[in-house]
Design a protein around this motif. Structure first.
Motif, short mmCIF file in Angstrom:
data_model
loop_
_atom_site.label_atom_id
_atom_site.label_comp_id
_atom_site.label_asym_id
_atom_site.label_seq_id
_atom_site.Cartn_x
_atom_site.Cartn_y
_atom_site.Cartn_z
N SER A 124 0.88 -1.17 0.08
CA SER A 124 -0.16 0.01 0.13
C SER A 124 0.85 1.37 -0.06
O SER A 124 0.55 2.12 -0.79
N THR A 125 2.03 1.26 0.65
CA THR A 125 3.00 2.50 0.63
C THR A 125 3.51 2.59 -0.72
O THR A 125 3.76 3.54 -1.02
N PHE A 126 4.02 1.41 -1.40
CA PHE A 126 4.44 1.48 -2.78
C PHE A 126 3.49 2.00 -3.44
O PHE A 126 3.91 3.01 -4.30
N PHE A 127 2.00 1.82 -3.44
CA PHE A 127 1.11 2.33 -4.18
C PHE A 127 0.92 3.73 -4.02
O PHE A 127 0.88 4.60 -4.98
N TRP A 128 0.97 4.10 -2.82
CA TRP A 128 0.88 5.52 -2.33
C TRP A 128 1.84 6.43 -2.97
O TRP A 128 1.88 7.33 -3.62
N ILE A 129 3.16 6.08 -2.95
CA ILE A 129 4.27 6.60 -3.41
C ILE A 129 4.25 6.74 -5.16
O ILE A 129 4.64 7.86 -5.72
N ALA A 130 3.99 5.58 -5.59
CA ALA A 130 4.33 5.54 -7.08
C ALA A 130 2.96 6.39 -7.72
O ALA A 130 3.22 6.93 -8.60
N SER A 131 1.66 6.43 -6.97
CA SER A 131 0.68 7.10 -7.65
C SER A 131 0.74 8.66 -7.42
O SER A 131 -0.01 9.54 -8.03
N GLY A 132 1.32 9.05 -6.09
CA GLY A 132 1.51 10.53 -5.73
C GLY A 132 -0.11 10.71 -5.09
O GLY A 132 -0.17 12.07 -5.32
N TRP A 133 -0.81 9.99 -4.84
CA TRP A 133 -2.19 10.04 -4.18
C TRP A 133 -2.03 10.75 -3.20
O TRP A 133 -1.38 10.65 -2.15
N ILE A 134 -2.81 12.04 -3.04
CA ILE A 134 -2.83 12.78 -1.39
C ILE A 134 -3.36 12.16 -0.39
O ILE A 134 -2.77 12.34 0.68
N ASP A 135 -4.07 11.38 -0.85
CA ASP A 135 -4.67 10.46 0.31
C ASP A 135 -4.15 9.09 0.46
O ASP A 135 -4.76 8.21 1.10
N GLY A 136 -3.17 8.97 -0.09
CA GLY A 136 -2.27 7.62 -0.08
C GLY A 136 -2.13 7.09 1.15
O GLY A 136 -2.33 6.23 1.78
N THR A 137 -1.67 8.07 2.03
CA THR A 137 -1.46 7.97 3.52
C THR A 137 -2.66 7.36 4.25
O THR A 137 -2.38 6.35 5.03
N THR A 138 -3.73 7.79 3.87
CA THR A 138 -5.03 7.09 4.50
C THR A 138 -5.20 5.65 4.11
O THR A 138 -5.56 4.67 5.13
N PHE A 139 -4.76 5.40 2.75
CA PHE A 139 -4.84 4.11 2.34
C PHE A 139 -3.85 3.22 2.97
O PHE A 139 -4.45 2.35 3.21
N ALA A 140 -2.70 3.72 3.27
CA ALA A 140 -1.67 2.70 3.91
C ALA A 140 -2.03 2.50 4.99
O ALA A 140 -1.92 1.36 5.95
N GLN A 141 -2.38 3.68 5.88
CA GLN A 141 -2.83 3.61 7.33
C GLN A 141 -3.74 2.80 7.73
O GLN A 141 -3.73 1.74 8.53
N ILE A 142 -4.91 2.88 6.86
CA ILE A 142 -6.03 2.20 7.18
C ILE A 142 -5.78 0.53 6.83
O ILE A 142 -6.08 -0.56 7.79
N SER A 143 -5.01 0.17 5.99
CA SER A 143 -5.06 -1.09 5.40
C SER A 143 -4.08 -1.68 6.57
O SER A 143 -4.21 -2.88 6.76
N GLY A 144 -3.10 -1.30 7.08
CA GLY A 144 -2.34 -1.73 8.24
C GLY A 144 -2.91 -1.91 9.59
O GLY A 144 -2.79 -2.84 10.16
N VAL A 145 -3.65 -1.00 9.61
CA VAL A 145 -4.57 -1.15 10.94
C VAL A 145 -5.46 -2.23 11.04
O VAL A 145 -5.56 -2.95 11.83
N LEU A 146 -6.20 -2.31 10.08
CA LEU A 146 -7.20 -3.46 9.95
C LEU A 146 -6.75 -4.99 10.11
O LEU A 146 -7.02 -5.60 10.59
N CYS A 147 -5.40 -5.10 9.38
CA CYS A 147 -4.93 -6.26 9.39
C CYS A 147 -4.17 -6.50 10.89
O CYS A 147 -4.46 -7.78 11.42
N CYS A 148 -4.01 -5.73 11.56
CA CYS A 148 -3.48 -5.70 13.04
C CYS A 148 -4.84 -5.99 13.86
O CYS A 148 -4.78 -6.68 14.84
N LEU A 149 -6.01 -5.33 13.66
CA LEU A 149 -7.15 -5.56 14.61
C LEU A 149 -7.53 -6.89 14.43
O LEU A 149 -8.06 -7.18 15.59
N LEU A 150 -7.51 -7.37 13.21
CA LEU A 150 -8.14 -8.97 13.14
C LEU A 150 -6.86 -9.86 13.12
O LEU A 150 -7.25 -10.93 12.64
#
Length: 245
Positions: A60-86
């Protein structure tokens, strides 16, 4: 149970001493309970969960950096948090799929609140309006059968609403955040489905094998501290019951 009995007796002794104003003299009788042995640790499943989180965060971090998406940080953050929660579930994929539906509902609710309700009300109506949504969500969080739904609502709704001292409704910012959150959950589901999903029957067989080794060790008198082994066998049995459920 032995620790509970000892603590109960110590408390009763201190209570009696307080009644007779002799607490200082009896305080030395209260002994600390025996150290509780370490519970069963499933190093294999813990390592697999950690590896899955690492893969999900890295991709997810690679996608964020490669795409330059301004909300890519939310994408990386939520994906990691959800994996940890469950991470403790045998197969978190069904729960993550439910999270997608719940998060979509949270996005719709946050949009309605942020752009239709909150701009027109003050503080007291704000409290009442948020209570209409968050109190039922909290009740769902307290019910085991609806805990996943409650967790999704209680986490994602405030995150998407982004309450501040002064209301500012920026649709593009909200849309980017909502899309990033939903996509992050979908991506977490895909990654866990590939690397982390384990059948409950498979995990139950592993736990039975661990319990059998402990019982064999007790029968062969290979364990110097029998109460430690018994404690761990009971812990494994509890994990086995959760796996079967």
């Amino acid at each position: 149970m032995r620790d509970v009995v000892e603590v109960s007796r110590a408390c009763q002794s201190l209570r009696d001493a307080l009644k007779t104003e002799n607490a200082a003299r009896s305080a030395h009788r209260i002994a600390s309970p025996h150290r509780i042995p370490a519970p069963h640790r499933d190093i294999g499943m813990a390592s697999l969960s950690a590896l899955t989180v690492a893969i999900c965060l890295a991709s997810s971090t690679f996608f964020w950096i490669a795409s330059g998406w301004i909300d890519g940080t939310t994408f990386a953050q939520i994906s990691g948090v959800l994996c940890c929660l469950l991470a403790t579930m045998d197969d978190p994929v069904p729960a993550m799929r439910k999270f997608v539906d719940v998060t979509t509902g949270s996005v719709i609710a946050a949009f309605a609140y942020g752009f239709a309700i909150l701009p027109m009300i003050g503080f007291e109506p704000l409290v009442a309006a948020l209570g209409l949504f968050l109190i039922p969500a909290g009740i769902c969080l307290a019910v085991p059968l609806l805990a996943i739904v409650g967790m999704g609502l209680c986490i994602n709704f405030p995150l998407l609403l982004t309450l501040q001292g002064h209301q500012s409704s920026d649709f593009m910012t909200f849309a980017n955040s909502g899309v990033a959150t939903v996509l992050a959950i979908i991506w977490s589901t895909v990654v866990c489905g590939i690397f982390r999903s384990v059948m409950a029957e498979t995990n139950a067989r592993r736990l039975v094998s661990v319990a059998q080794r402990h019982v064999a060790g007790i029968a062969a008198c290979r364990h110097a501290e029998a109460h430690v082994t018994r404690y761990r066998v009971i812990d494994v049995a509890a994990s086995f019951g959760q796996a079967r459920v």
